[in-house]
Scaffold this active site. Structure first.
Site, short mmCIF file in Angstrom:
data_model
loop_
_atom_site.label_atom_id
_atom_site.label_comp_id
_atom_site.label_asym_id
_atom_site.label_seq_id
_atom_site.Cartn_x
_atom_site.Cartn_y
_atom_site.Cartn_z
N CYS B 10 36.00 39.14 103.20
CA CYS B 10 36.01 39.33 101.76
C CYS B 10 36.25 37.96 101.09
CB CYS B 10 37.10 40.30 101.34
SG CYS B 10 38.69 39.89 102.05
N CYS B 13 39.62 36.36 101.77
CA CYS B 13 39.80 35.84 103.13
C CYS B 13 39.18 34.45 103.24
CB CYS B 13 39.15 36.78 104.14
SG CYS B 13 39.53 38.50 103.84
#
Lengths: 338, 77
Positions: B10, B13
């Site tokens: 994502c 991250c």
């Protein structure tokens, strides 16, 4: 050190109150005295609406996100899981839905969360209650509803959102669909060497509040300005009851139609709510508009695609189906009441 | 030191991975940084909210992106 942590938020709150309660005054003063715009003209009123609503909603957003950030520092996915372990179906659904509102959640961690829940033996239905409530009843939606429609509509939204999450989760639980979870899910051996919980002091919670404001407000402010801009433009120009014929109360299919349009659409709450406010102003009934909004932010295609990794098609469709039906029912109930 | 960034890919991250690399480089920390995006692998650490940082096989932070200062403290502890 400690007093300085207290001091800044209190000063900021004082400033906030001062500005918030004088906004109407300032925006009228700007429009009438500084720009000297003719009163009653469409353009004037559209501008007045815009100049007042944008700072109002942004101020509400900053204050509430700050508070939410602090509250959320008390809730973690791990604690929520612990609270849900060993709960019976109905109690579990109620608790999971409520925890879904306060536990920090983003659709990107839907999978690890789902796996963590299933792995520690939390029933599928309870897990779904959480997964339904978490995106649907989010802080941005609540703030915007409150700012643009008042507390009644907000309460209705939270209440019905909870009811949908609880019943949909309960129904999924009763359908006994455990075998439609991808089989590898059950083979996971999750580690439990989580280490000690991070120790969080008061100062860190205040920091969490600032961080939340920076992250969320930093992301959604542009949608809010655009959304309110669209709202302002429609305010004076699009004729009222423009939508009434298409989506009005008398057309029985308006609720399911708006939900079917809403499900594949993906937007954050900030982008969709000002549009919903225009819909309502132009004659779309409250139930239809709320159902549309729930469908857009509660069910989204990207999240479905992520969840497909852990759910077999049949379970995924059941999940989408049960929630869709729930939203449609809520829409009809509201259109009947109002 | 061995640093692992856990996250299925994502935005947050990726932000965390980038930030970690920056902090490590800036402070001359000797470390290998690996990004773990395999969900099975992530679950082994018992992490339910991503992104997370694992230092020498111990989860030190999860569910958020820290500030550069906080990250520096974690890495130099």
């Amino acid at each position: 050190m400690k007093s300085s942590k207290w001091l800044l938020p209190i000063i900021l709150l004082g400033l906030w109150i001062l500005i918030y309660f004088n906004l109407q005054l300032v925006s009228n003063w700007l429009i009438d005295k500084i720009f000297k715009l003719p009163q009653g003209k469409h353009l004037t009123e559209a501008l007045r609406f815009f100049i007042f609503e944008v700072p109002k909603v942004l101020l509400l957003l900053v204050l509430i996100i700050f508070v939410v950030g602090i509250i959320r520092s008390f809730f973690t996915a791990e604690r929520t899981r612990k609270a849900l372990e060993g709960k019976s179906l109905f109690t579990g659904n109620v608790m999971a839905s409520m925890l879904g509102i306060v536990t920090p959640f983003c659709s990107c961690s839907a999978i690890p969360l789902f796996l963590g829940f299933v792995e520690s033996g939390i029933p599928l239905g309870v897990t779904f209650s959480f997964l339904i409530a978490a995106p649907m009843i989010n802080e941005v939606a609540v703030i915007l509803l409150f700012g643009l429609f008042g507390w009644k509509v907000t309460a209705i939204y939270i209440g019905t959102g909870l009811v949908i999450a609880i019943t949909a989760g309960w129904v999924i639980g009763r359908l006994k669909l455990e075998k439609h979870v991808e089989s590898w899910v059950y083979e996971i051996k999750a580690g439990h060497a989580e280490g000690e919980e991070e120790k969080i002091g008061f100062g860190d919670r205040i920091e969490a509040g600032y961080a939340a404001v920076k992250e969320i407000v930093g992301k959604v402010w542009i949608y809010i300005i655009i959304g309110i801009g669209v709202g302002a433009a429609a305010h004076g120009y699009v004729p009222e009851s423009f939508m009434a014929n298409l989506m009005g109360k008398s057309t029985w299919y308006s609720v399911p139609l708006s939900v079917l349009i809403g499900v594949p659409l993906y937007s954050n709450a900030a982008g969709i709510i000002p549009i919903v406010s225009v819909l309502i102003e132009k004659g779309v009934p409250l139930g239809t508009a709320l159902a549309f909004m729930m469908a857009v932010i509660g069910l989204s295609l990207p999240e479905m695609i992520i969840l497909r990794k852990v759910l077999k098609m049949r379970l995924l469709l059941t999940f989408a189906g049960v929630v869709t039906v729930g939203i449609i029912i809520v829409g009809y109930i509201f259109n009947t009441i109002y | 030191m061995e640093i692992k960034i856990l996250g299925p890919g994502c935005t947050k991250c990726n932000t965390l991975e980038k930030l970690t690399r920056e902090v490590v480089e800036k402070n001359g920390i000797v470390a290998t940084i690996t990004k773990v995006d395999d969900i099975m692998e992530i679950m082994k650490y018992g992490v339910m909210s991503t992104p997370a940082i694992v230092i020498d096989e111990k989860v030190v932070l999860k569910g958020r992106v820290p500030s550069a200062d906080e990250l520096k403290q974690l890495l130099t502890k």
